[in-house]
Motif scaffolding. Structure first.
Motif, PDB file in Angstrom:
ATOM      1  N   ARG A   3       9.642  -2.881 -25.960  1.00  0.00           N
ATOM      2  CA  ARG A   3       8.917  -3.828 -27.171  1.00  0.00           C
ATOM      3  C   ARG A   3      10.000  -4.064 -27.824  1.00  0.00           C
ATOM      4  NH1 ARG A   3       2.818  -2.932 -29.376  1.00  0.00           N
ATOM      5  NH2 ARG A   3       3.356  -4.854 -30.080  1.00  0.00           N
ATOM      6  N   LEU A   4      11.021  -3.138 -28.263  1.00  0.00           N
ATOM      7  CA  LEU A   4      12.274  -3.690 -29.181  1.00  0.00           C
ATOM      8  C   LEU A   4      12.681  -4.787 -28.549  1.00  0.00           C
ATOM      9  CD1 LEU A   4      13.063  -0.274 -30.789  1.00  0.00           C
ATOM     10  CD2 LEU A   4      11.851  -2.107 -31.978  1.00  0.00           C
ATOM     11  N   ASP A   5      13.306  -4.642 -27.261  1.00  0.00           N
ATOM     12  CA  ASP A   5      13.836  -5.602 -26.578  1.00  0.00           C
ATOM     13  C   ASP A   5      13.219  -6.697 -26.504  1.00  0.00           C
ATOM     14  OD1 ASP A   5      16.004  -3.781 -26.050  1.00  0.00           O
ATOM     15  OD2 ASP A   5      15.399  -3.490 -24.045  1.00  0.00           O
ATOM     16  N   ALA A   6      11.928  -7.004 -26.479  1.00  0.00           N
ATOM     17  CA  ALA A   6      11.133  -8.012 -26.335  1.00  0.00           C
ATOM     18  C   ALA A   6      10.858  -8.775 -27.583  1.00  0.00           C
ATOM     19  CB  ALA A   6       9.807  -7.871 -25.426  1.00  0.00           C
ATOM     20  N   GLU A   7      10.726  -7.938 -28.809  1.00  0.00           N
ATOM     21  CA  GLU A   7      10.085  -8.529 -29.872  1.00  0.00           C
ATOM     22  C   GLU A   7      10.966  -8.411 -31.034  1.00  0.00           C
ATOM     23  OE1 GLU A   7       6.095  -6.747 -30.668  1.00  0.00           O
ATOM     24  OE2 GLU A   7       5.714  -6.617 -28.445  1.00  0.00           O
ATOM     25  N   LEU A   8      11.556  -7.413 -30.941  1.00  0.00           N
ATOM     26  CA  LEU A   8      12.373  -7.056 -32.405  1.00  0.00           C
ATOM     27  C   LEU A   8      13.747  -6.735 -31.645  1.00  0.00           C
ATOM     28  CD1 LEU A   8       9.736  -4.900 -34.009  1.00  0.00           C
ATOM     29  CD2 LEU A   8      10.630  -7.122 -34.872  1.00  0.00           C
ATOM     30  N   PRO A   9      14.621  -7.563 -31.311  1.00  0.00           N
ATOM     31  CA  PRO A   9      15.951  -7.349 -30.815  1.00  0.00           C
ATOM     32  C   PRO A   9      17.008  -6.825 -31.745  1.00  0.00           C
ATOM     33  CG  PRO A   9      15.773  -9.776 -30.800  1.00  0.00           C
ATOM     34  CD  PRO A   9      14.447  -9.126 -31.202  1.00  0.00           C
ATOM     35  N   HIS A  10      16.865  -6.926 -33.249  1.00  0.00           N
ATOM     36  CA  HIS A  10      17.759  -6.406 -34.059  1.00  0.00           C
ATOM     37  C   HIS A  10      17.487  -4.989 -34.615  1.00  0.00           C
ATOM     38  CE1 HIS A  10      20.079 -10.161 -34.106  1.00  0.00           C
ATOM     39  NE2 HIS A  10      19.202 -10.724 -34.292  1.00  0.00           N
ATOM     40  N   TRP A  11      16.198  -4.788 -33.860  1.00  0.00           N
ATOM     41  CA  TRP A  11      15.640  -3.224 -34.116  1.00  0.00           C
ATOM     42  C   TRP A  11      16.241  -2.315 -33.406  1.00  0.00           C
ATOM     43  CZ3 TRP A  11      12.400  -1.641 -38.552  1.00  0.00           C
ATOM     44  CH2 TRP A  11      11.869  -2.790 -39.423  1.00  0.00           C
ATOM     45  N   ARG A  12      16.379  -0.758 -33.389  1.00  0.00           N
ATOM     46  CA  ARG A  12      16.633  -0.031 -32.691  1.00  0.00           C
ATOM     47  C   ARG A  12      15.921   1.283 -32.692  1.00  0.00           C
ATOM     48  NH1 ARG A  12      19.687   0.243 -37.248  1.00  0.00           N
ATOM     49  NH2 ARG A  12      20.239   2.306 -38.178  1.00  0.00           N
ATOM     50  N   TYR A  13      15.707   2.014 -31.847  1.00  0.00           N
ATOM     51  CA  TYR A  13      14.729   3.294 -31.835  1.00  0.00           C
ATOM     52  C   TYR A  13      15.884   4.311 -31.760  1.00  0.00           C
ATOM     53  CZ  TYR A  13      11.713   6.854 -30.197  1.00  0.00           C
ATOM     54  OH  TYR A  13      10.817   7.934 -30.231  1.00  0.00           O
ATOM     55  N   GLU A  14      15.702   5.308 -32.999  1.00  0.00           N
ATOM     56  CA  GLU A  14      16.607   6.421 -32.910  1.00  0.00           C
ATOM     57  C   GLU A  14      15.954   7.461 -33.784  1.00  0.00           C
ATOM     58  OE1 GLU A  14      20.200   6.248 -36.043  1.00  0.00           O
ATOM     59  OE2 GLU A  14      20.536   4.935 -34.141  1.00  0.00           O
ATOM     60  N   ASP A  15      16.060   8.810 -33.340  1.00  0.00           N
ATOM     61  CA  ASP A  15      15.771  10.094 -34.062  1.00  0.00           C
ATOM     62  C   ASP A  15      13.949   9.823 -34.497  1.00  0.00           C
ATOM     63  OD1 ASP A  15      17.912  11.152 -34.000  1.00  0.00           O
ATOM     64  OD2 ASP A  15      18.688  10.053 -35.802  1.00  0.00           O
ATOM     65  N   GLY A  16      13.172   9.313 -33.486  1.00  0.00           N
ATOM     66  CA  GLY A  16      11.799   8.973 -33.425  1.00  0.00           C
ATOM     67  C   GLY A  16      11.418   7.932 -34.552  1.00  0.00           C
ATOM     68  N   TRP A  17      12.165   6.989 -34.942  1.00  0.00           N
ATOM     69  CA  TRP A  17      11.927   5.966 -35.965  1.00  0.00           C
ATOM     70  C   TRP A  17      12.459   4.797 -35.281  1.00  0.00           C
ATOM     71  CZ3 TRP A  17      10.252   7.145 -41.080  1.00  0.00           C
ATOM     72  CH2 TRP A  17      10.415   8.463 -41.155  1.00  0.00           C
ATOM     73  N   ILE A  18      11.601   3.535 -35.731  1.00  0.00           N
ATOM     74  CA  ILE A  18      12.311   2.412 -35.228  1.00  0.00           C
ATOM     75  C   ILE A  18      13.187   1.815 -36.453  1.00  0.00           C
ATOM     76  CG2 ILE A  18      10.862   1.530 -33.243  1.00  0.00           C
ATOM     77  CD1 ILE A  18       9.422  -0.222 -35.201  1.00  0.00           C
ATOM     78  N   ARG A  19      14.100   1.358 -36.382  1.00  0.00           N
ATOM     79  CA  ARG A  19      14.897   1.005 -37.498  1.00  0.00           C
ATOM     80  C   ARG A  19      15.840  -0.307 -37.619  1.00  0.00           C
ATOM     81  NH1 ARG A  19      17.794   6.245 -39.065  1.00  0.00           N
ATOM     82  NH2 ARG A  19      16.731   8.091 -38.152  1.00  0.00           N
ATOM     83  N   ARG A  20      15.882  -0.865 -38.718  1.00  0.00           N
ATOM     84  CA  ARG A  20      16.704  -1.916 -38.900  1.00  0.00           C
ATOM     85  C   ARG A  20      17.612  -1.906 -40.201  1.00  0.00           C
ATOM     86  NH1 ARG A  20      19.187  -6.912 -38.990  1.00  0.00           N
ATOM     87  NH2 ARG A  20      17.833  -8.762 -38.642  1.00  0.00           N
ATOM     88  N   THR A  21      18.764  -2.293 -40.132  1.00  0.00           N
ATOM     89  CA  THR A  21      19.704  -2.368 -41.187  1.00  0.00           C
ATOM     90  C   THR A  21      19.870  -3.642 -41.333  1.00  0.00           C
ATOM     91  OG1 THR A  21      20.852  -0.269 -40.741  1.00  0.00           O
ATOM     92  CG2 THR A  21      21.935  -1.755 -42.195  1.00  0.00           C
TER      93      THR A  21
END
Length: 126
Positions: free
Chosen positions: A17-35
Motif C-alpha cells: 500500500r505504501l508503494d502504491a499510495e504513499l511512496p514517500h512514506w516508509r514502514y519501520e518499527d511498526g509505524w508508517i512514517r514520513r519526514t
C-alpha cells in the motif's frame, strides 16, 4: 461489505500500500512514517499545526518528532497496536495538505509562497 477499520494489516500488505499510495512514506518499527523537511522553525511549526488539525478532526492521532528543519509523522492505531485503514487514510490527507503547492495547480488562482526568497520559505517539497 463494510470494512473493519480496526483490522491490522500484515507487513507485506503495508509495504504494498505504501508503494502504491504513499511512496514517500516508509514502514519501520511498526509505524508508517514520513519526514517532512522544512526551511526553518516557522515551517516546522506550520507543518505541526496542519497535522494537528487534521488529526484532531479525524480523531486519530499520530506521534510527532520536531526539530528546527523537519517534522517526522508516525502513524499506527494505538488501540490495536498496528497499521489499519485509519492510518492510511490520515497519511493520505496529511500528504495532500502538507505537499499542496497552489502555484503548481493547472488553474493557479493562488500563487503559493514566493520561490527563491528564504524569508517566505516553508516546506521543502518533493
Amino acid at each position: 461489505m463494510p470494512v473493519d477499520r480496526k483490522a491490522v494489516f500484515a507487513d507485506a500488505a503495508i509495504m504494498a500500500r505504501l508503494d502504491a499510495e504513499l511512496p514517500h512514506w516508509r514502514y519501520e518499527d511498526g509505524w508508517i512514517r514520513r519526514t517532512y523537511r522544512t526551511n526553518s522553525w516557522k515551517g516546522t511549526l506550520m507543518v505541526i499545526n496542519a497535522v494537528g488539525h487534521l488529526a484532531e478532526a479525524a480523531w486519530h492521532h499520530p506521534d510527532l518528532t520536531a526539530s528546527y528543519a523537519f517534522v517526522e509523522v508516525r502513524l499506527r492505531s494505538h488501540d490495536v497496536k498496528g497499521i489499519t485503514v485509519r492510518d492510511f487514510a490520515l497519511a493520505r490527507k496529511i500528504e495532500e495538505v502538507v505537499q499542496w503547492q497552489p502555484g503548481r495547480e493547472p488553474e493557479a488562482d493562488l500563487s503559493g509562497t514566493p520561490q527563491g526568497d528564504l524569508r517566505f520559505a516553508y516546506v521543502k517539497y518533493d
